[in-house]
Design an enzyme around this catalytic site. Sequence first.
Site, PDB file in Angstrom:
ATOM      1  N   SER A 199      15.516 -25.961  -3.420  1.00  0.00           N
ATOM      2  CA  SER A 199      14.708 -27.067  -3.925  1.00  0.00           C
ATOM      3  C   SER A 199      15.338 -28.382  -3.501  1.00  0.00           C
ATOM      4  CB  SER A 199      14.610 -27.000  -5.448  1.00  0.00           C
ATOM      5  OG  SER A 199      14.035 -28.205  -5.913  1.00  0.00           O
ATOM      6  N   HIS A 241      11.529 -25.625  -0.800  1.00  0.00           N
ATOM      7  CA  HIS A 241      10.788 -25.900  -2.029  1.00  0.00           C
ATOM      8  C   HIS A 241      10.779 -27.415  -2.248  1.00  0.00           C
ATOM      9  CE1 HIS A 241       9.227 -24.825  -6.052  1.00  0.00           C
ATOM     10  NE2 HIS A 241       9.890 -25.904  -6.448  1.00  0.00           N
ATOM     11  N   ASP A 258       9.353 -30.515  -4.575  1.00  0.00           N
ATOM     12  CA  ASP A 258       8.797 -30.835  -5.894  1.00  0.00           C
ATOM     13  C   ASP A 258       8.086 -32.171  -5.867  1.00  0.00           C
ATOM     14  OD1 ASP A 258       9.732 -28.592  -7.592  1.00  0.00           O
ATOM     15  OD2 ASP A 258      11.700 -29.258  -6.893  1.00  0.00           O
ATOM     16  N   MET A 263       6.019 -34.779  -8.034  1.00  0.00           N
ATOM     17  CA  MET A 263       5.783 -35.143  -9.446  1.00  0.00           C
ATOM     18  C   MET A 263       5.105 -36.504  -9.520  1.00  0.00           C
ATOM     19  SD  MET A 263       9.428 -34.059 -11.097  1.00  0.00           S
ATOM     20  CE  MET A 263      10.318 -32.589 -10.528  1.00  0.00           C
ATOM     21  N   HIS A 301       5.434 -27.637  -4.547  1.00  0.00           N
ATOM     22  CA  HIS A 301       5.223 -27.412  -5.986  1.00  0.00           C
ATOM     23  C   HIS A 301       4.654 -28.694  -6.595  1.00  0.00           C
ATOM     24  CE1 HIS A 301       7.376 -26.404 -10.097  1.00  0.00           C
ATOM     25  NE2 HIS A 301       6.054 -26.407 -10.190  1.00  0.00           N
ATOM     26  N   MET A 337       3.580 -30.819  -9.410  1.00  0.00           N
ATOM     27  CA  MET A 337       3.636 -31.060 -10.865  1.00  0.00           C
ATOM     28  C   MET A 337       2.892 -32.361 -11.114  1.00  0.00           C
ATOM     29  SD  MET A 337       7.549 -29.819 -11.353  1.00  0.00           S
ATOM     30  CE  MET A 337       7.774 -29.906  -9.579  1.00  0.00           C
ATOM     31  N   MET A 385       8.039 -20.780 -14.279  1.00  0.00           N
ATOM     32  CA  MET A 385       9.047 -21.810 -14.558  1.00  0.00           C
ATOM     33  C   MET A 385      10.038 -21.292 -15.595  1.00  0.00           C
ATOM     34  SD  MET A 385       8.391 -24.339 -12.585  1.00  0.00           S
ATOM     35  CE  MET A 385       9.734 -25.347 -13.220  1.00  0.00           C
ATOM     36  N   PHE A 387      12.799 -31.930 -14.021  1.00  0.00           N
ATOM     37  CA  PHE A 387      14.128 -32.321 -13.558  1.00  0.00           C
ATOM     38  C   PHE A 387      14.918 -31.115 -13.069  1.00  0.00           C
ATOM     39  CE2 PHE A 387      12.626 -35.284 -16.714  1.00  0.00           C
ATOM     40  CZ  PHE A 387      12.865 -36.512 -16.098  1.00  0.00           C
ATOM     41  N   ASP A 433      11.607 -20.529 -10.876  1.00  0.00           N
ATOM     42  CA  ASP A 433      12.095 -21.883 -10.588  1.00  0.00           C
ATOM     43  C   ASP A 433      12.701 -22.487 -11.845  1.00  0.00           C
ATOM     44  OD1 ASP A 433      12.453 -24.481  -9.667  1.00  0.00           O
ATOM     45  OD2 ASP A 433      10.308 -24.909  -9.464  1.00  0.00           O
ATOM     46  N   GLY A 434      13.979 -22.806 -11.766  1.00  0.00           N
ATOM     47  CA  GLY A 434      14.627 -23.547 -12.847  1.00  0.00           C
ATOM     48  C   GLY A 434      15.893 -22.892 -13.351  1.00  0.00           C
ATOM     49  N   GLY A 487      17.922 -25.311  -6.891  1.00  0.00           N
ATOM     50  CA  GLY A 487      18.213 -26.693  -6.490  1.00  0.00           C
ATOM     51  C   GLY A 487      19.674 -27.021  -6.653  1.00  0.00           C
TER      52      GLY A 487
END
Length: 213
Positions: free
Chosen positions: A6, A30, A32, A34, A63, A65, A134, A140, A170-171, A192
């Site tokens: 990520s 990946h 992100d 946002m 991804h 968001m 997730m 974050f 993810d996360g 990430g």
Amino acid sequence: MKLAPSLLSADFGKLRAEAREVEPLAEYFHIDVMDGHFVPNLTIGPPVVNSLRRGLTKPFDIHLMIDYPMQYASQFGVNADDIITFHIESKDEPFRVIEEIRRLGCKVGISLRPITPITAVFPYLDLVDLVLVMSVEPGFGGQAFMPDAVERIGSLKEEIGSRKVMISVDGGINDKNIRLVVDAGAELIVAGSAIFNHPDRIAAMRALSNAAQ
Ligand code: DX5
Ligand code: ZN
């Protein structure tokens, strides 16, 4: 098991160089996206994602968001191997978003927040290529893994059955918990901080791969 680093945890001032560094062991990048509404954070949008493409060969795992995927999905230049993932909790109707991403010619992913019942994605399993589970509240990098994700992945895998739908997670993934999610059925692992906060990113990716076996 495939790794998708990520880029959220990379240095945004030198994104392409950071991406190049992890590319040898990355299956996807990946990315992100946002909007400051769907999640309380702002990152990058289509212009940055599209210009990042030059000089990179691995596909993008985008991804979203964001509240309005219908408005922005088509602004990403995509290839057949790329994935665009949207959230089931966004303000657009999921069947319409799936159709729109499909129209763009890439793979379609659907994601859900940890608080949303895993059964919420079941009606879409015949139409998507990937479900992104997730394991932190989106927004974050660097948050702690929520262990409930393991059971959620297990239920999802059971429901997917013989369909060709990939499970991603993810996360908060690190070398302590990667094995749990892989054993439960996750195939595409997003990480990430476990990669980019490490001084040797390739060593960090090797450690994740080894820990997954
Ligand atoms: C969080 C993002 C993740 C995040 C993962 O909302 O969707 O992709 O960058 O970062 P780590 O692996 O540090 O939790
Ligand atoms: Zn993500």
